[in-house]
Design an enzyme around this catalytic site. Structure first.
Site, PDB file in Angstrom:
ATOM      1  N   LYS A 156      32.477  73.802-106.649  1.00  0.00           N
ATOM      2  CA  LYS A 156      32.729  75.044-107.114  1.00  0.00           C
ATOM      3  C   LYS A 156      32.129  76.120-106.120  1.00  0.00           C
ATOM      4  O   LYS A 156      31.216  75.722-105.537  1.00  0.00           O
ATOM      5  CB  LYS A 156      32.362  74.941-108.533  1.00  0.00           C
ATOM      6  CG  LYS A 156      33.179  74.073-109.375  1.00  0.00           C
ATOM      7  CD  LYS A 156      32.596  74.088-110.947  1.00  0.00           C
ATOM      8  CE  LYS A 156      33.355  73.387-111.666  1.00  0.00           C
ATOM      9  NZ  LYS A 156      32.869  73.110-113.148  1.00  0.00           N
ATOM     10  N   PHE A 196      34.383  80.421-123.480  1.00  0.00           N
ATOM     11  CA  PHE A 196      33.954  80.504-122.255  1.00  0.00           C
ATOM     12  C   PHE A 196      35.226  80.579-121.020  1.00  0.00           C
ATOM     13  O   PHE A 196      34.864  80.803-119.694  1.00  0.00           O
ATOM     14  CB  PHE A 196      33.265  79.260-121.687  1.00  0.00           C
ATOM     15  CG  PHE A 196      33.589  78.173-121.924  1.00  0.00           C
ATOM     16  CD1 PHE A 196      34.609  77.660-120.975  1.00  0.00           C
ATOM     17  CD2 PHE A 196      33.484  77.474-123.166  1.00  0.00           C
ATOM     18  CE1 PHE A 196      35.142  76.203-120.801  1.00  0.00           C
ATOM     19  CE2 PHE A 196      34.363  76.199-123.351  1.00  0.00           C
ATOM     20  CZ  PHE A 196      35.012  75.641-122.215  1.00  0.00           C
ATOM     21  N   ARG A 214      32.489  60.946-112.125  1.00  0.00           N
ATOM     22  CA  ARG A 214      31.998  61.667-113.336  1.00  0.00           C
ATOM     23  C   ARG A 214      30.704  61.149-113.729  1.00  0.00           C
ATOM     24  O   ARG A 214      29.874  62.007-113.958  1.00  0.00           O
ATOM     25  CB  ARG A 214      32.986  61.047-114.701  1.00  0.00           C
ATOM     26  CG  ARG A 214      34.467  61.592-114.552  1.00  0.00           C
ATOM     27  CD  ARG A 214      34.240  63.234-114.801  1.00  0.00           C
ATOM     28  NE  ARG A 214      34.069  63.691-116.112  1.00  0.00           N
ATOM     29  CZ  ARG A 214      34.177  64.725-116.685  1.00  0.00           C
ATOM     30  NH1 ARG A 214      34.568  65.698-116.014  1.00  0.00           N
ATOM     31  NH2 ARG A 214      33.956  64.960-118.099  1.00  0.00           N
ATOM     32  N   THR A 244      28.151  67.657-118.593  1.00  0.00           N
ATOM     33  CA  THR A 244      28.738  69.157-118.216  1.00  0.00           C
ATOM     34  C   THR A 244      27.686  70.155-118.070  1.00  0.00           C
ATOM     35  O   THR A 244      27.618  71.169-117.269  1.00  0.00           O
ATOM     36  CB  THR A 244      29.691  69.432-119.407  1.00  0.00           C
ATOM     37  OG1 THR A 244      30.777  68.584-119.318  1.00  0.00           O
ATOM     38  CG2 THR A 244      30.545  71.015-119.024  1.00  0.00           C
ATOM     39  N   ARG A 267      24.760  67.512-111.102  1.00  0.00           N
ATOM     40  CA  ARG A 267      24.316  68.551-111.940  1.00  0.00           C
ATOM     41  C   ARG A 267      22.920  68.403-112.278  1.00  0.00           C
ATOM     42  O   ARG A 267      22.187  69.456-112.440  1.00  0.00           O
ATOM     43  CB  ARG A 267      25.342  68.691-113.108  1.00  0.00           C
ATOM     44  CG  ARG A 267      26.581  69.159-112.839  1.00  0.00           C
ATOM     45  CD  ARG A 267      27.695  68.891-113.740  1.00  0.00           C
ATOM     46  NE  ARG A 267      29.088  69.239-113.665  1.00  0.00           N
ATOM     47  CZ  ARG A 267      30.130  69.044-114.294  1.00  0.00           C
ATOM     48  NH1 ARG A 267      29.911  68.191-115.444  1.00  0.00           N
ATOM     49  NH2 ARG A 267      31.123  69.607-113.953  1.00  0.00           N
ATOM     50  N   ASN A 310      27.687  74.848-112.752  1.00  0.00           N
ATOM     51  CA  ASN A 310      27.606  73.692-112.564  1.00  0.00           C
ATOM     52  C   ASN A 310      28.018  72.874-111.421  1.00  0.00           C
ATOM     53  O   ASN A 310      28.252  71.552-111.444  1.00  0.00           O
ATOM     54  CB  ASN A 310      27.817  73.043-113.979  1.00  0.00           C
ATOM     55  CG  ASN A 310      29.267  72.940-114.448  1.00  0.00           C
ATOM     56  OD1 ASN A 310      30.154  73.496-113.456  1.00  0.00           O
ATOM     57  ND2 ASN A 310      29.659  72.321-115.372  1.00  0.00           N
ATOM     58  N   GLU A 320      45.894  66.838-111.593  1.00  0.00           N
ATOM     59  CA  GLU A 320      45.077  67.774-110.821  1.00  0.00           C
ATOM     60  C   GLU A 320      45.494  67.447-109.235  1.00  0.00           C
ATOM     61  O   GLU A 320      45.364  68.371-108.456  1.00  0.00           O
ATOM     62  CB  GLU A 320      43.451  67.574-111.079  1.00  0.00           C
ATOM     63  CG  GLU A 320      43.416  68.237-112.425  1.00  0.00           C
ATOM     64  CD  GLU A 320      41.955  68.055-112.924  1.00  0.00           C
ATOM     65  OE1 GLU A 320      41.556  68.296-113.895  1.00  0.00           O
ATOM     66  OE2 GLU A 320      41.132  67.292-112.193  1.00  0.00           O
TER      67      GLU A 320
HETATM   68  N1  LIG Z   1      29.966  76.462-123.294  1.00  0.00           N
HETATM   69  C1  LIG Z   1      30.343  76.948-121.940  1.00  0.00           C
HETATM   70  N2  LIG Z   1      29.994  78.001-121.444  1.00  0.00           N
HETATM   71  C2  LIG Z   1      30.069  78.331-120.016  1.00  0.00           C
HETATM   72  N3  LIG Z   1      30.983  77.500-119.303  1.00  0.00           N
HETATM   73  C3  LIG Z   1      31.428  76.300-119.873  1.00  0.00           C
HETATM   74  C4  LIG Z   1      31.242  76.037-121.187  1.00  0.00           C
HETATM   75  N4  LIG Z   1      31.735  74.890-121.482  1.00  0.00           N
HETATM   76  C5  LIG Z   1      32.347  74.198-120.339  1.00  0.00           C
HETATM   77  N5  LIG Z   1      32.301  75.246-119.357  1.00  0.00           N
HETATM   78  C6  LIG Z   1      32.642  75.351-117.958  1.00  0.00           C
HETATM   79  O1  LIG Z   1      34.119  74.820-118.000  1.00  0.00           O
HETATM   80  C7  LIG Z   1      34.024  73.635-117.128  1.00  0.00           C
HETATM   81  C8  LIG Z   1      35.144  72.854-117.732  1.00  0.00           C
HETATM   82  O2  LIG Z   1      34.444  72.124-118.841  1.00  0.00           O
HETATM   83  P1  LIG Z   1      34.866  70.733-119.362  1.00  0.00           P
HETATM   84  O3  LIG Z   1      34.576  70.642-120.835  1.00  0.00           O
HETATM   85  O4  LIG Z   1      36.067  70.312-118.980  1.00  0.00           O
HETATM   86  O5  LIG Z   1      33.501  70.061-118.788  1.00  0.00           O
HETATM   87  P2  LIG Z   1      33.712  68.941-117.360  1.00  0.00           P
HETATM   88  O6  LIG Z   1      34.817  68.138-117.613  1.00  0.00           O
HETATM   89  O7  LIG Z   1      32.253  68.425-117.266  1.00  0.00           O
HETATM   90  O8  LIG Z   1      33.899  69.912-116.203  1.00  0.00           O
HETATM   91  P3  LIG Z   1      34.884  70.195-115.064  1.00  0.00           P
HETATM   92  O9  LIG Z   1      36.225  70.198-115.753  1.00  0.00           O
HETATM   93  O10 LIG Z   1      34.609  71.436-114.350  1.00  0.00           O
HETATM   94  O11 LIG Z   1      34.543  68.885-114.276  1.00  0.00           O
HETATM   95  C9  LIG Z   1      32.852  73.394-116.998  1.00  0.00           C
HETATM   96  O12 LIG Z   1      32.558  72.577-115.887  1.00  0.00           O
HETATM   97  C10 LIG Z   1      31.575  74.575-117.118  1.00  0.00           C
HETATM   98  O13 LIG Z   1      31.882  75.042-115.770  1.00  0.00           O
HETATM   99 MG   LIG Z   2      36.886  68.847-117.196  1.00  0.00          MG
END
Ligand SMILES: Nc1ncnc2c1ncn2[C@@H]1O[C@H](COP(=O)(O)OP(=O)(O)OP(=O)(O)O)[C@@H](O)[C@H]1O
Ligand SMILES: [Mg+2]
Length: 151
Positions: free
Chosen positions: A11, A59, A87, A93, A104, A114, A128
């Site tokens: 990112k 968010f 993962r 996350t 992370r 993150n 994707e």
């Molecule tokens: N509560 C939150 N506040 C701010 N940003 C958030 C929050 N929850 C998620 N995000 C952002 O949105 C992204 C996507 O959330 P998701 O639940 O898909 O987590 P992830 O699968 O671990 O991350 P990613 O999809 O980026 O790999 C997170 O990586 C983070 O950057």
């Molecule tokens: Mg995700």
């Protein structure tokens, strides 16, 4: 070996913090293989498609701003169990909950910054990869050390 492909993105904060090399090193050293890669600035439209599932969440708008705030490194990574392995390597996350030793856990402090994205399952990975790469941008090749990585 039952090869699997997954989509990974460093990112904008990962790029700005000069972590491209460190992240790639972890992926490469684990034995996983990069089969496609590009450096690009993400358009709002692309960011919205990628994070469609989060539309409406509190968010979401911040997330779109974050992902479009600077260039990213997008890639397709291949290997046995690649989706789950990456993962695990990426960690939780929320960096506050991510274990030390994960990307992370080691490099991030805040959920909204993150560092890295990785597909969370077979179906998301398929979607994707198709969203980010054309078929001819993904290269089928072998690396000579594979006989030392897979039985
Ligand atoms: N509560 C939150 N506040 C701010 N940003 C958030 C929050 N929850 C998620 N995000 C952002 O949105 C992204 C996507 O959330 P998701 O639940 O898909 O987590 P992830 O699968 O671990 O991350 P990613 O999809 O980026 O790999 C997170 O990586 C983070 O950057
Ligand atoms: Mg995700």
């Amino acid at each position: 070996m039952n090869a699997e492909r997954t989509f990974v993105m460093i990112k904008p904060d990962g790029v700005q913090r000069r972590l491209i090399g460190k992240v790639l090193q972890r992926i490469e050293e684990s034995g996983l293989k990069v089969v496609a890669m590009k450096f690009l600035r993400v358009s709002t439209k692309m960011a919205e498609r990628h994070y469609e599932i989060h539309k409406g969440k509190p968010f979401y708008e911040g997330l779109i701003k974050y992902i479009t705030s600077g260039p990213v490194v997008a890639m397709v990574v291949e290997g046995e169990n690649a989706i789950e392995n990456i993962r695990k390597m990426v960690g939780a996350t929320d960096p506050k909950k991510a274990q030390p030793g994960t990307i992370r856990g080691d490099y991030a402090q805040h959920i909204g910054r993150n560092i890295i994205h990785a597909s969370d399952g077979k179906e998301t990975a398929r979607k994707e990869i198709a969203l980010w790469f054309k078929e001819d941008e993904i290269i089928d090749y072998s690396i000579d050390d594979e006989k030392w990585i897979y039985e």
